[in-house]
Design a protein around this motif. Structure first.
Motif, PDB file in Angstrom:
ATOM      1  N   GLN A   1       0.846  -1.187   0.000  1.00  0.00           N
ATOM      2  CA  GLN A   1       0.000   0.000   0.000  1.00  0.00           C
ATOM      3  C   GLN A   1       0.890   1.248   0.000  1.00  0.00           C
ATOM      4  OE1 GLN A   1      -3.400  -0.810  -0.218  1.00  0.00           O
ATOM      5  NE2 GLN A   1      -2.348  -2.789  -0.350  1.00  0.00           N
ATOM      6  N   LEU A   2       0.611   2.157  -0.910  1.00  0.00           N
ATOM      7  CA  LEU A   2       1.396   3.375  -1.037  1.00  0.00           C
ATOM      8  C   LEU A   2       0.783   4.469  -0.173  1.00  0.00           C
ATOM      9  CD1 LEU A   2       3.824   4.574  -2.631  1.00  0.00           C
ATOM     10  CD2 LEU A   2       2.131   5.460  -4.261  1.00  0.00           C
ATOM     11  N   ARG A   3       1.621   5.111   0.642  1.00  0.00           N
ATOM     12  CA  ARG A   3       1.180   6.179   1.541  1.00  0.00           C
ATOM     13  C   ARG A   3       1.976   7.439   1.223  1.00  0.00           C
ATOM     14  NH1 ARG A   3      -1.452   4.297   6.131  1.00  0.00           N
ATOM     15  NH2 ARG A   3      -0.767   6.141   7.295  1.00  0.00           N
ATOM     16  N   ASN A   4       1.288   8.555   1.089  1.00  0.00           N
ATOM     17  CA  ASN A   4       1.986   9.803   0.768  1.00  0.00           C
ATOM     18  C   ASN A   4       2.414  10.577   2.003  1.00  0.00           C
ATOM     19  OD1 ASN A   4      -0.418  11.045   1.627  1.00  0.00           O
ATOM     20  ND2 ASN A   4      -1.163  11.336  -0.464  1.00  0.00           N
ATOM     21  N   CYS A   5       2.078  10.069   3.187  1.00  0.00           N
ATOM     22  CA  CYS A   5       2.475  10.714   4.438  1.00  0.00           C
ATOM     23  C   CYS A   5       2.470   9.663   5.534  1.00  0.00           C
ATOM     24  CB  CYS A   5       1.494  11.848   4.777  1.00  0.00           C
ATOM     25  SG  CYS A   5       1.775  12.645   6.385  1.00  0.00           S
ATOM     26  N   LEU A   6       3.344   9.826   6.509  1.00  0.00           N
ATOM     27  CA  LEU A   6       3.362   8.920   7.649  1.00  0.00           C
ATOM     28  C   LEU A   6       1.992   8.885   8.326  1.00  0.00           C
ATOM     29  CD1 LEU A   6       5.038   7.107   9.559  1.00  0.00           C
ATOM     30  CD2 LEU A   6       5.714   9.176  10.783  1.00  0.00           C
ATOM     31  N   PHE A   7       1.310  10.036   8.339  1.00  0.00           N
ATOM     32  CA  PHE A   7       0.017  10.141   9.012  1.00  0.00           C
ATOM     33  C   PHE A   7      -1.162  10.069   8.034  1.00  0.00           C
ATOM     34  CE2 PHE A   7       3.012  11.951  11.984  1.00  0.00           C
ATOM     35  CZ  PHE A   7       2.575  11.447  13.198  1.00  0.00           C
ATOM     36  N   ALA A   8      -0.927   9.564   6.845  1.00  0.00           N
ATOM     37  CA  ALA A   8      -2.002   9.458   5.864  1.00  0.00           C
ATOM     38  C   ALA A   8      -3.132   8.577   6.396  1.00  0.00           C
ATOM     39  CB  ALA A   8      -1.471   8.882   4.551  1.00  0.00           C
ATOM     40  N   THR A   9      -4.355   8.925   6.049  1.00  0.00           N
ATOM     41  CA  THR A   9      -5.508   8.116   6.421  1.00  0.00           C
ATOM     42  C   THR A   9      -6.061   7.354   5.217  1.00  0.00           C
ATOM     43  OG1 THR A   9      -6.945  10.053   6.129  1.00  0.00           O
ATOM     44  CG2 THR A   9      -6.137   9.590   8.356  1.00  0.00           C
ATOM     45  N   GLU A  10      -5.419   7.519   4.063  1.00  0.00           N
ATOM     46  CA  GLU A  10      -5.804   6.781   2.864  1.00  0.00           C
ATOM     47  C   GLU A  10      -4.558   6.178   2.236  1.00  0.00           C
ATOM     48  OE1 GLU A  10      -7.839   9.465   0.294  1.00  0.00           O
ATOM     49  OE2 GLU A  10      -9.641   9.571   1.546  1.00  0.00           O
ATOM     50  N   GLU A  11      -4.733   5.075   1.523  1.00  0.00           N
ATOM     51  CA  GLU A  11      -3.633   4.392   0.860  1.00  0.00           C
ATOM     52  C   GLU A  11      -4.035   4.022  -0.563  1.00  0.00           C
ATOM     53  OE1 GLU A  11      -1.860   2.034   4.789  1.00  0.00           O
ATOM     54  OE2 GLU A  11      -3.276   1.008   3.462  1.00  0.00           O
TER      55      GLU A  11
END
Length: 343
Positions: free
Chosen positions: A283-293
């Motif tokens: 799963q790709l995350r654009n931020c450490l604290f992202a809530t979507e992937e």
């Protein structure tokens, strides 16, 4: 006799930068290789551990190599850090590192580890092409280490640090998360240990990423407090920040040791963030604290070509927010804890 024109090789154009809507260029990829860990740190997960990902959900070596290849060739990623969980639990890790190091273009390869398995693997990892390591170490006291991690393994971590240094994985960085009333009395002691052994200490403000949801800002030791504790024992010469690196740095006067402080909460560096994260299950995350992937694993296993993977990657980064918003009343903790996201 007529001569054929000499063959020429046209220069390969560099890939378009991986941009978000705020103009930030992303060149640093964090790849989690597993969510499993052999410690049970009190600020990270409960004593009984967590429900680990099914092995079939974890990216294979081939899938990791392909995604990193897309990242370096098509997206301009230049630095890849292997994380976990505990990445040394990944079977055949030196072989995977060798494949990543053989990529064209080859990224700078580093590893974040708790150090327990490093004594037996550091030399093989260095030979495979790993450049450097960060080792988590929150105390130098065996009884406190056992209480913090719920495992009596401090000697193994210290052996791992020495092995990494001897293998040339330099600079060997020590990552410490000070927690008020737990280990904040060891800040200067840990820095002195790093000076003595030729390591590079880094102190990190604790963040709300524990599985238990028990993070308490009142127990977080701030960057200013860390610097005050260091200043009681050492003279600090400002170095500044290197590029988009998260740590502000100071040199300990009279030594070659550079100490870093990562103030993720009180002095957020979101405005210059160049990181993107790939979880162990793709799963790709654009931020450490992202809530979507974004599910790159599904694309991979569905037969997507590199262009489709690139497009999904760019679309995810384009939607990145301005910052983590920890101090905002609208802040939402990510559903995954740090061990499942990748450090």
């Amino acid at each position: 006799m007529s001569r054929l024109p000499l063959a020429t090789t046209a220069p390969v154009a560099p890939p378009a930068p991986l941009l978000d809507r705020f103009g930030r260029v992303h060149t640093d990829l964090r790849v989690s290789l597993t969510d499993r860990c052999n410690l049970r740190c009190t600020y990270c997960m409960p004593a009984e551990g967590l429900d680990w990902l099914p092995r079939a959900d974890v990216l294979t070596d081939d899938e990791v190599v392909r995604l990193v290849r897309v990242a370096t060739r098509r997206l301009g990623i230049t630095s890849v850090r292997l994380t976990g969980g505990e990445p040394l639990l990944r079977r055949g890790l030196p072989g995977l590192v060798a494949r990543l190091a053989a990529a064209d273009p080859a990224p700078e390869l580093s590893l974040t580890t708790n150090g327990i398995g490093l004594a037996r693997s550091a030399a093989a990892l260095a030979e495979a092409g790993l450049h450097r390591v960060n080792v988590s170490l929150d105390t130098l006291r065996a009884d406190r280490f056992a209480a913090l991690t719920r495992r009596d393994r401090l000697a193994d971590v210290l052996d791992g640090l020495r092995a990494a240094r001897d293998a040339g994985l330099a600079p060997v960085k020590i990552n410490t998360v000070p927690v008020r009333g737990v280990n904040d009395d060891e800040i200067a002691e840990l820095a002195a240990y790093a000076v003595e052994h030729g390591y590079r200490p880094r102190f990190i403000e604790s963040m709300p990423l524990d599985a238990q949801g028990a993070w308490d800002r009142e127990r977080m030791v701030t960057a200013d407090e860390i610097l005050d504790r260091l200043g009681e024992r050492f003279a600090l010469v400002p170095v500044g920040r290197s590029g988009n690196a998260p740590a502000e740095e100071w040199r300990i006067a009279g030594t070659d040791t550079v100490v870093g402080v990562i103030a993720s909460v009180t002095r957020p560096f979101c405005g210059s963030c160049d990181r993107v994260r790939l979880t162990a299950d793709g799963q790709l995350r654009n931020c450490l604290f992202a809530t979507e992937e974004s599910d790159l694993r599904a694309l991979l296993r569905g037969g997507a070509d590199d262009a489709a993977l690139e497009a999904a990657w760019r679309n995810t980064i384009a939607g990145k927010g301005p910052g983590h918003a920890i101090d905002s009343p609208d802040f939402r903790r990510p559903e995954r804890p740090m061990s499942a996201i990748g450090g």
